[in-house]
Design a protein around this motif. Sequence first.
Motif, PDB file in Angstrom:
ATOM      1  N   VAL A 142       0.841  -1.202   0.000  1.00 50.04           N
ATOM      2  CA  VAL A 142       0.000   0.000   0.000  1.00 50.04           C
ATOM      3  C   VAL A 142       0.875   1.252   0.000  1.00 50.04           C
ATOM      4  CG1 VAL A 142      -1.714   1.338   1.291  1.00 50.04           C
ATOM      5  CG2 VAL A 142      -1.926  -1.162   1.142  1.00 50.04           C
ATOM      6  N   CYS A 143       1.899   1.251   0.836  1.00 45.64           N
ATOM      7  CA  CYS A 143       2.766   2.430   0.972  1.00 45.64           C
ATOM      8  C   CYS A 143       3.542   2.728  -0.312  1.00 45.64           C
ATOM      9  CB  CYS A 143       3.742   2.241   2.131  1.00 45.64           C
ATOM     10  SG  CYS A 143       2.976   2.293   3.758  1.00 45.64           S
ATOM     11  N   VAL A 144       4.128   1.678  -0.912  1.00 45.13           N
ATOM     12  CA  VAL A 144       4.924   1.923  -2.122  1.00 45.13           C
ATOM     13  C   VAL A 144       4.023   2.303  -3.287  1.00 45.13           C
ATOM     14  CG1 VAL A 144       4.990  -0.482  -2.935  1.00 45.13           C
ATOM     15  CG2 VAL A 144       6.838   1.077  -3.525  1.00 45.13           C
ATOM     16  N   TYR A 145       2.847   1.716  -3.362  1.00 46.25           N
ATOM     17  CA  TYR A 145       1.924   2.092  -4.441  1.00 46.25           C
ATOM     18  C   TYR A 145       1.463   3.535  -4.259  1.00 46.25           C
ATOM     19  CZ  TYR A 145      -2.161   2.182  -7.497  1.00 46.25           C
ATOM     20  OH  TYR A 145      -3.075   2.525  -8.468  1.00 46.25           O
ATOM     21  N   THR A 146       1.180   3.924  -3.028  1.00 47.24           N
ATOM     22  CA  THR A 146       0.801   5.317  -2.744  1.00 47.24           C
ATOM     23  C   THR A 146       1.917   6.272  -3.144  1.00 47.24           C
ATOM     24  OG1 THR A 146      -0.539   4.570  -0.854  1.00 47.24           O
ATOM     25  CG2 THR A 146       0.019   6.911  -0.945  1.00 47.24           C
ATOM     26  N   ALA A 147       3.174   5.883  -2.843  1.00 43.62           N
ATOM     27  CA  ALA A 147       4.329   6.722  -3.203  1.00 43.62           C
ATOM     28  C   ALA A 147       4.492   6.805  -4.718  1.00 43.62           C
ATOM     29  CB  ALA A 147       5.596   6.164  -2.560  1.00 43.62           C
ATOM     30  N   LEU A 148       4.306   5.679  -5.407  1.00 42.68           N
ATOM     31  CA  LEU A 148       4.462   5.667  -6.858  1.00 42.68           C
ATOM     32  C   LEU A 148       3.442   6.564  -7.547  1.00 42.68           C
ATOM     33  CD1 LEU A 148       5.152   1.869  -7.519  1.00 42.68           C
ATOM     34  CD2 LEU A 148       6.764   3.758  -7.777  1.00 42.68           C
ATOM     35  N   LEU A 149       2.238   6.643  -6.989  1.00 43.59           N
ATOM     36  CA  LEU A 149       1.204   7.495  -7.576  1.00 43.59           C
ATOM     37  C   LEU A 149       1.616   8.966  -7.566  1.00 43.59           C
ATOM     38  CD1 LEU A 149      -2.056   5.921  -6.065  1.00 43.59           C
ATOM     39  CD2 LEU A 149      -1.198   5.692  -8.415  1.00 43.59           C
ATOM     40  N   LYS A 150       2.522   9.313  -6.665  1.00 43.76           N
ATOM     41  CA  LYS A 150       2.954  10.710  -6.533  1.00 43.76           C
ATOM     42  C   LYS A 150       4.164  11.038  -7.391  1.00 43.76           C
ATOM     43  CE  LYS A 150       1.474  10.747  -1.688  1.00 43.76           C
ATOM     44  NZ  LYS A 150       1.946  10.849  -0.286  1.00 43.76           N
ATOM     45  N   VAL A 151       4.764   9.999  -8.006  1.00 45.14           N
ATOM     46  CA  VAL A 151       5.972  10.230  -8.794  1.00 45.14           C
ATOM     47  C   VAL A 151       5.592  10.749 -10.173  1.00 45.14           C
ATOM     48  CG1 VAL A 151       8.005   9.151  -9.830  1.00 45.14           C
ATOM     49  CG2 VAL A 151       7.251   8.449  -7.553  1.00 45.14           C
ATOM     50  N   GLU A 152       6.123  11.914 -10.504  1.00 48.18           N
ATOM     51  CA  GLU A 152       5.805  12.556 -11.778  1.00 48.18           C
ATOM     52  C   GLU A 152       6.247  11.672 -12.947  1.00 48.18           C
ATOM     53  OE1 GLU A 152       6.799  16.736 -14.145  1.00 48.18           O
ATOM     54  OE2 GLU A 152       7.539  16.397 -12.115  1.00 48.18           O
ATOM     55  N   GLY A 153       5.352  11.468 -13.898  1.00 50.94           N
ATOM     56  CA  GLY A 153       5.688  10.685 -15.085  1.00 50.94           C
ATOM     57  C   GLY A 153       5.605   9.191 -14.893  1.00 50.94           C
ATOM     58  N   VAL A 154       5.384   8.732 -13.671  1.00 49.83           N
ATOM     59  CA  VAL A 154       5.343   7.305 -13.374  1.00 49.83           C
ATOM     60  C   VAL A 154       3.989   6.904 -12.790  1.00 49.83           C
ATOM     61  CG1 VAL A 154       6.273   5.514 -11.824  1.00 49.83           C
ATOM     62  CG2 VAL A 154       7.824   6.963 -13.131  1.00 49.83           C
ATOM     63  N   GLY A 155       3.348   7.833 -12.062  1.00 49.99           N
ATOM     64  CA  GLY A 155       2.103   7.531 -11.361  1.00 49.99           C
ATOM     65  C   GLY A 155       1.041   6.910 -12.247  1.00 49.99           C
ATOM     66  N   LEU A 156       0.880   7.457 -13.451  1.00 51.91           N
ATOM     67  CA  LEU A 156      -0.150   6.936 -14.354  1.00 51.91           C
ATOM     68  C   LEU A 156       0.183   5.516 -14.803  1.00 51.91           C
ATOM     69  CD1 LEU A 156      -2.750   7.510 -15.894  1.00 51.91           C
ATOM     70  CD2 LEU A 156      -1.365   8.445 -17.766  1.00 51.91           C
ATOM     71  N   PHE A 192      -2.814  -5.946 -12.999  1.00 53.86           N
ATOM     72  CA  PHE A 192      -2.546  -7.001 -12.021  1.00 53.86           C
ATOM     73  C   PHE A 192      -3.864  -7.540 -11.433  1.00 53.86           C
ATOM     74  CE2 PHE A 192       1.826  -5.022 -10.858  1.00 53.86           C
ATOM     75  CZ  PHE A 192       2.372  -5.563 -12.003  1.00 53.86           C
ATOM     76  N   CYS A 193      -4.827  -6.637 -11.259  1.00 53.46           N
ATOM     77  CA  CYS A 193      -6.114  -7.031 -10.667  1.00 53.46           C
ATOM     78  C   CYS A 193      -6.816  -8.108 -11.499  1.00 53.46           C
ATOM     79  CB  CYS A 193      -7.039  -5.822 -10.553  1.00 53.46           C
ATOM     80  SG  CYS A 193      -6.524  -4.594  -9.349  1.00 53.46           S
ATOM     81  N   LEU A 194      -6.548  -8.115 -12.809  1.00 60.75           N
ATOM     82  CA  LEU A 194      -7.232  -9.042 -13.703  1.00 60.75           C
ATOM     83  C   LEU A 194      -6.540 -10.398 -13.787  1.00 60.75           C
ATOM     84  CD1 LEU A 194      -7.972  -6.545 -16.623  1.00 60.75           C
ATOM     85  CD2 LEU A 194      -9.463  -7.187 -14.720  1.00 60.75           C
ATOM     86  N   GLN A 195      -5.352 -10.499 -13.182  1.00 62.66           N
ATOM     87  CA  GLN A 195      -4.613 -11.759 -13.230  1.00 62.66           C
ATOM     88  C   GLN A 195      -5.070 -12.694 -12.110  1.00 62.66           C
ATOM     89  OE1 GLN A 195      -0.458 -10.751 -13.008  1.00 62.66           O
ATOM     90  NE2 GLN A 195      -0.507  -9.461 -14.849  1.00 62.66           N
ATOM     91  N   ASP A 196      -4.698 -13.966 -12.220  1.00 62.35           N
ATOM     92  CA  ASP A 196      -4.967 -14.910 -11.140  1.00 62.35           C
ATOM     93  C   ASP A 196      -4.251 -14.451  -9.875  1.00 62.35           C
ATOM     94  OD1 ASP A 196      -6.465 -16.493 -12.772  1.00 62.35           O
ATOM     95  OD2 ASP A 196      -4.831 -17.865 -13.285  1.00 62.35           O
ATOM     96  N   GLY A 197      -4.959 -14.462  -8.765  1.00 63.88           N
ATOM     97  CA  GLY A 197      -4.371 -14.004  -7.505  1.00 63.88           C
ATOM     98  C   GLY A 197      -4.274 -12.501  -7.401  1.00 63.88           C
ATOM     99  N   GLY A 198      -5.012 -11.790  -8.255  1.00 60.45           N
ATOM    100  CA  GLY A 198      -4.918 -10.333  -8.262  1.00 60.45           C
ATOM    101  C   GLY A 198      -5.886  -9.626  -7.343  1.00 60.45           C
ATOM    102  N   ALA A 199      -6.653 -10.377  -6.572  1.00 58.73           N
ATOM    103  CA  ALA A 199      -7.652  -9.744  -5.699  1.00 58.73           C
ATOM    104  C   ALA A 199      -7.018  -8.812  -4.677  1.00 58.73           C
ATOM    105  CB  ALA A 199      -8.471 -10.825  -4.992  1.00 58.73           C
ATOM    106  N   VAL A 200      -5.809  -9.160  -4.260  1.00 59.15           N
ATOM    107  CA  VAL A 200      -5.142  -8.337  -3.258  1.00 59.15           C
ATOM    108  C   VAL A 200      -4.945  -6.904  -3.762  1.00 59.15           C
ATOM    109  CG1 VAL A 200      -2.844  -9.052  -4.038  1.00 59.15           C
ATOM    110  CG2 VAL A 200      -3.124  -8.160  -1.732  1.00 59.15           C
ATOM    111  N   TRP A 201      -4.743  -6.750  -5.078  1.00 63.43           N
ATOM    112  CA  TRP A 201      -4.486  -5.416  -5.620  1.00 63.43           C
ATOM    113  C   TRP A 201      -5.724  -4.522  -5.545  1.00 63.43           C
ATOM    114  CZ3 TRP A 201       0.052  -3.482  -5.862  1.00 63.43           C
ATOM    115  CH2 TRP A 201       1.161  -4.290  -6.113  1.00 63.43           C
ATOM    116  N   SER A 202      -6.886  -5.101  -5.598  1.00 62.74           N
ATOM    117  CA  SER A 202      -8.103  -4.288  -5.443  1.00 62.74           C
ATOM    118  C   SER A 202      -8.138  -3.637  -4.072  1.00 62.74           C
ATOM    119  CB  SER A 202      -9.342  -5.171  -5.637  1.00 62.74           C
ATOM    120  OG  SER A 202      -9.385  -5.720  -6.930  1.00 62.74           O
ATOM    121  N   ASP A 203      -7.719  -4.391  -3.053  1.00 59.59           N
ATOM    122  CA  ASP A 203      -7.669  -3.839  -1.696  1.00 59.59           C
ATOM    123  C   ASP A 203      -6.544  -2.812  -1.568  1.00 59.59           C
ATOM    124  OD1 ASP A 203      -9.779  -5.415  -1.076  1.00 59.59           O
ATOM    125  OD2 ASP A 203      -8.702  -6.789   0.253  1.00 59.59           O
TER     126      ASP A 203
END
Length: 332
Positions: A285-299, A308-319
Amino acid sequence: MWNEVMHNLLYFMHELVPAAASRTNWNQDSIDKAVSWGAYCEKISRQFRHNYSMRIAFSCLARQSLWAMTFHDLQSARQLLLKIFIQNQLLDLCVKEYVHQVANTVVGPTITATLYQQAVQQNSFCNQLMNVLTDMKYEIVKRRLGTRLMVEAASSSGQDKLQDCLTEMVMFPEGLSMILSTVKQDKEAGSVDRYFLLSPSIVEWLEGVMTSLQDSRHRQVVRTLCTLPPALLNEVFNGNLSIFRLLMSFLNKEAKKLEPYYNSKGCCWLPHNPTASILSYQDLVCVYTALLKVEGVGLYAQEKVLSFCLQDGGAVWSDVIRDANAEEKLEQ
């Protein structure tokens, strides 16, 4: 013949002269060979001193080197080389003595004495500068400068030495941040000649550590990279998308090591094998939150995580997305 001659002159300027200034593993035989190269350059400079095309071509190629010199400078190539050897404080004592003997023979006692006097003055100025830096109140500036000098010294001694230096540094607290600050300095000095840049070698080393799962540094480097502040992450990923892709791939592998556990409060994600996991759910959660703030990378990070959410075992990414969005709202 012309190409071979030019290649030899550039070898002297690009390889031998910088090595004379910073390498430590010189001996009598290698000193003699280096001085012979200097004698060769002097011969060529005399032979082609009236060849205008040769001089112009050499001047254009010389600009690409940290140790740029003119065709005229080559007329005293051995004296220049010996001067740099004398200034090199890293040589063994027996090698220093041999350099003194060679200098006396090649340029004479008078010029040799002058070269040593200049070296003493240079060393004195260097000590004064280091004293000033030691007294500096701005700790972050001192640390960045110290890191830069350390990495540059290792780099000038060869790729293997640089690898060893980075390996030792990354084991220190904040070691990775110190290393990456050198990348940041490279980007801030955008107009600097490419021979000054250390970031390509650092990025190559970082990619090697991240892809080598058996590397003893792998766990610490990845974990540290995932807990860097957004500003420093921005410097790491800006222009180095290969590292970003490696990190995203690694995050997805770590996410697949988590399993849902249900209690009275709902679902929580815990590692199936704690010893095999490097990152916890909260780390993701923390690293994903940080990545969203990185200019040019967040998107890109957002798009990648949605895939990742659409892959097998990707349910965790929705949370992860849900909790990261919640943290962003709290910060606002």
